[in-house]
Design a protein around this motif. Structure first.
Motif, mmCIF file in Angstrom:
data_model
loop_
_atom_site.group_PDB
_atom_site.id
_atom_site.type_symbol
_atom_site.label_atom_id
_atom_site.label_comp_id
_atom_site.label_asym_id
_atom_site.label_seq_id
_atom_site.Cartn_x
_atom_site.Cartn_y
_atom_site.Cartn_z
ATOM 1 N N ALA A 23 -5.406 30.223 39.747
ATOM 2 C CA ALA A 23 -6.430 30.961 38.983
ATOM 3 C C ALA A 23 -7.812 30.549 39.477
ATOM 4 C CB ALA A 23 -6.276 30.655 37.494
ATOM 5 N N LEU A 153 -1.961 26.124 30.889
ATOM 6 C CA LEU A 153 -2.183 27.485 30.377
ATOM 7 C C LEU A 153 -3.659 27.697 30.048
ATOM 8 C CD1 LEU A 153 0.967 27.608 28.076
ATOM 9 C CD2 LEU A 153 0.680 28.792 30.261
ATOM 10 N N ALA A 154 -4.283 26.679 29.455
ATOM 11 C CA ALA A 154 -5.716 26.797 29.115
ATOM 12 C C ALA A 154 -6.544 26.959 30.383
ATOM 13 C CB ALA A 154 -6.166 25.565 28.340
ATOM 14 N N ARG A 157 -6.361 30.537 31.668
ATOM 15 C CA ARG A 157 -7.212 31.463 30.894
ATOM 16 C C ARG A 157 -8.686 31.230 31.218
ATOM 17 N NH1 ARG A 157 -3.540 29.977 26.609
ATOM 18 N NH2 ARG A 157 -2.024 31.654 26.294
ATOM 19 N N ARG A 158 -9.049 29.960 31.290
ATOM 20 C CA ARG A 158 -10.465 29.621 31.545
ATOM 21 C C ARG A 158 -10.923 30.157 32.900
ATOM 22 N NH1 ARG A 158 -11.230 23.463 30.776
ATOM 23 N NH2 ARG A 158 -10.354 23.982 28.759
ATOM 24 N N ALA A 160 -10.006 32.901 34.247
ATOM 25 C CA ALA A 160 -9.858 34.362 34.238
ATOM 26 C C ALA A 160 -8.476 34.847 34.663
ATOM 27 C CB ALA A 160 -10.944 35.034 35.101
ATOM 28 N N ARG A 162 -4.493 35.767 33.641
ATOM 29 C CA ARG A 162 -3.942 36.401 32.441
ATOM 30 C C ARG A 162 -2.527 35.879 32.188
ATOM 31 N NH1 ARG A 162 -4.933 42.643 32.231
ATOM 32 N NH2 ARG A 162 -2.738 43.070 31.827
ATOM 33 N N ILE A 163 -2.192 35.694 30.916
ATOM 34 C CA ILE A 163 -0.842 35.256 30.538
ATOM 35 C C ILE A 163 -0.293 36.291 29.569
ATOM 36 C CG2 ILE A 163 0.521 33.440 29.415
ATOM 37 C CD1 ILE A 163 -1.864 31.518 30.143
ATOM 38 N N GLU A 164 0.892 36.832 29.876
ATOM 39 C CA GLU A 164 1.505 37.794 28.954
ATOM 40 C C GLU A 164 2.881 37.307 28.557
ATOM 41 O OE1 GLU A 164 1.528 41.934 29.960
ATOM 42 O OE2 GLU A 164 -0.613 41.903 30.469
#
Ligand SMILES: Cc1cc2nc3c(=O)[nH]c(=O)nc-3n(C[C@H](O)[C@H](O)[C@H](O)COP(=O)(O)OP(=O)(O)OC[C@H]3O[C@@H](n4cnc5c(N)ncnc54)[C@H](O)[C@@H]3O)c2cc1C
Length: 372
Positions: A23, A153-154, A157-158, A160, A162-164
Motif C-alpha cells: 500500500a 490492516l490499519a 487503510r492509512r 489508501a 482498500r480492504i473488503e
C-alpha cells in the motif's frame, strides 16, 4: 468498474502483511470471504516466536523478523512492539534424539543451554521423571498476533489501500494485460492477483484458471485448561517434540494452553477441535505434569497449511507459468513469526526490486514461488 494494480485474496497474516508492504507503492485491494480478517488460521495461533521452530529452513525468516516485530512493525510510532519475553524449555527424555535440535539451537539462540533435572523440577514442579533434562531457548517470546494483524490492516487503510470483507473471490479470467475479477461484492479489474488464501490456496488458483500446487492443510488443536495452580503466566513454553509430543504455554495466572502437536491432513474448512485430539492433549498434559485440572475452558483448531511434501517452507512471488498471478502460501506453523521478512521478500518480488538479505546464510530466492 474499479481497477487495482494488485488484488490480494485472503486477509490472514499472509495477505495483510503483504498489503501493508505494497500500500502506498501501488493501488491495493485486500479481499476476504469472511466478515472479519483473520477469522481462519490467523485467528487461531498459539502466538509465539521461537527461533528454532521449523528448523533450518525457516530460521532465516524468523531471525530476520525479530527486530521488526520487537519494534512494532509496520507501525513506525509503536513503542513497545509485539513481543513479550517468555523463554522455552525443550523437554528431553531417555532415548530422545537431540542432535538435530542442538544444531538448530546453536544457530538460533546464542544463550541456549542445558537444564538439568533439578532445575527443570524447579520450573515445573512434579514434571514426570521420564523428562531427564531440557534444552533452554531463552529468546522465545510471545507475539501479540492480534495487534500485529490489526496494525497491518490499519497501515493498508492509512496508505489508501482498500480492504473488503464478505467479498469472496469467485472467479477471475485474463482480460488483456490484467484480470477481470468476480467477487461476492461485485466485479473489478486487477493488474496482478496475489493468492494469499491459506488452506484455500489451491481452490483460489483453480478459480483463476491457474494450476494448483498441492498445498497441504493440516489441523492443529489447542485446549485451554484452568488449573488448581497459580503463577503460570510466565511459565516458559514447555515443549516435547517426537512421540507423544505436546506443548504447554502459560496463558494467565491459573490457565495454560496445551497442544498435542497434531498435524492431521484436512480439507479447507472452518476447522474445529475433534474430541479425540482434545482427549489426547489432556492425557499428555496429565501424564507430563499432573497438575490438577479444574476446567476445560476452550478448545479450538486451525489449519496450518504447508507448501507440499517436497518443500517445508513458505512460497511467495510471481508464478512464472501464469502472467499476472502470484502466491503467498505455505506459511505452515510460522506465519506470524516470519511475517515481516516474508512479506518483504514477497513485495520485492512483485515490485521487481532486489530481494532483501537474510541472516543465518538464508537465501531469499529460496522462498520464491516454485512448482515441484
Ligand atoms: C493452533 C495453531 C498454532 C499456531 N501457532 C503459531 C505460532 O505460535 N507462531 C506463528 O508464527 N504461527 C503459528 N501458527 C501458524 C499461523 O497461524 C499461520 O501460519 C498463519 O495464520 C497463516 O496465515 P494465512 O494468511 O496464510 O492463512 P489464513 O489466516 O487462513 O488466511 C487466509 C484467508 O483467505 C481467505 N480466503 C480463502 N479463500 C478466499 C477467497 N476465494 N476469496 C477471499 N478470501 C479467501 C480465508 O477466509 C482466510 O481468512 C499457528 C497455527 C495454528 C493453527
Amino acid at each position: 468498474m474499479d481497477r487495482f494494480d494488485v488484488v490480494i485474496v485472503g486477509a490472514g497474516i499472509a495477505g495483510a502483511s503483504l498489503a501493508a508492504r505494497l500500500a502506498g507503492r501501488c493501488s491495493v485491494l485486500l479481499l476476504e470471504t469472511e466478515d472479519q480478517p483473520g477469522y481462519h488460521t490467523s485467528g487461531r495461533s498459539a502466538a509465539f516466536w521461537q527461533a528454532s521452530y521449523g528448523g533450518a529452513a525457516i530460521l532465516p525468516l524468523t531471525l530476520a523478523s525479530r527486530a521488526p516485530l520487537a519494534a512494532g512493525w509496520p507501525l513506525a510510532e509503536e513503542e513497545t512492539g509485539w513481543l513479550r519475553r517468555r523463554g522455552a524449555l525443550h523437554l528431553v527424555g531417555a532415548g530422545d534424539e537431540t542432535a538435530e535440535l542442538v544444531a538448530v539451537l546453536r544457530l538460533a539462540d546464542p544463550d541456549w543451554h542445558e537444564v538439568d533435572r533439578a532445575r527443570l523440577e524447579a520450573v515445573a514442579p512434579g514434571i514426570a521423571p521420564r523428562f531427564e533434562r531440557a534444552l533452554a531457548e531463552p529468546s522465545t517470546t510471545d507475539i501479540d498476533t492480534g495487534g500485529l494483524l490489526a496494525a497491518c490492516l490499519a497501515t493498508v487503510r492509512r496508505r489508501a489501500g482498500r480492504i473488503e470483507t464478505r467479498a469472496q473471490l469467485r472467479s477471475a479470467r485474463r482480460d488483456g494485460e490484467g484480470w477481470r475479477v468476480e467477487t461476492a461484492s461485485g466485479s473489478l479489474a486487477a493488474g496482478t492477483i496475489v493468492n494469499a488464501a491459506g488452506a484455500w490456496g489451491d481452490a483460489v488458483a483453480r478459480c483463476c484458471g491457474v494450476a494448483p500446487v498441492g498445498l497441504s492443510p493440516r489441523r492443529r488443536t489447542v485446549v485451554q485448561l484452568r488449573l488448581a495452580r497459580t503463577a503460570l503466566r510466565d511459565l516458559p513454553l514447555l515443549i516435547h517434540e517426537g512421540a507423544e509430543g505436546f506443548y504447554v504455554k502459560g496463558e494467565a495466572d491459573n490457565r495454560v494452553w496445551v497442544s498435542p502437536l497434531d498435524e492431521t491432513a484436512d480439507e479447507p474448512c472452518d476447522a474445529a477441535a475433534h474430541e479425540e485430539d482434545v482427549a489426547i492433549a489432556i492425557d499428555r498434559f496429565e501424564r507430563a505434569l499432573g497438575w490438577p485440572i479444574e476446567a476445560v475452558e476452550r478448545k479450538w483448531a486451525g489449519l496450518r497449511t504447508f507448501s507440499g511434501p517436497g518443500w517445508p517452507a513458505p512460497m511467495v512471488g510471481p508464478d512464472p507459468a501464469h502472467p499476472g498471478f502470484a502466491w503467498a502460501v505455505g506459511l505452515g506453523g510460522w506465519g506470524f513469526q516470519t511475517a515481516p521478512a516474508l512479506s518483504a521478500i514477497a513485495a520485492a518480488a512483485l515490485l521487481r526490486e532486489p530481494l532483501p538479505p537474510l541472516p543465518a546464510n538464508g537465501r531469499p530466492a529460496d522462498y520464491l514461488f516454485r512448482r515441484s
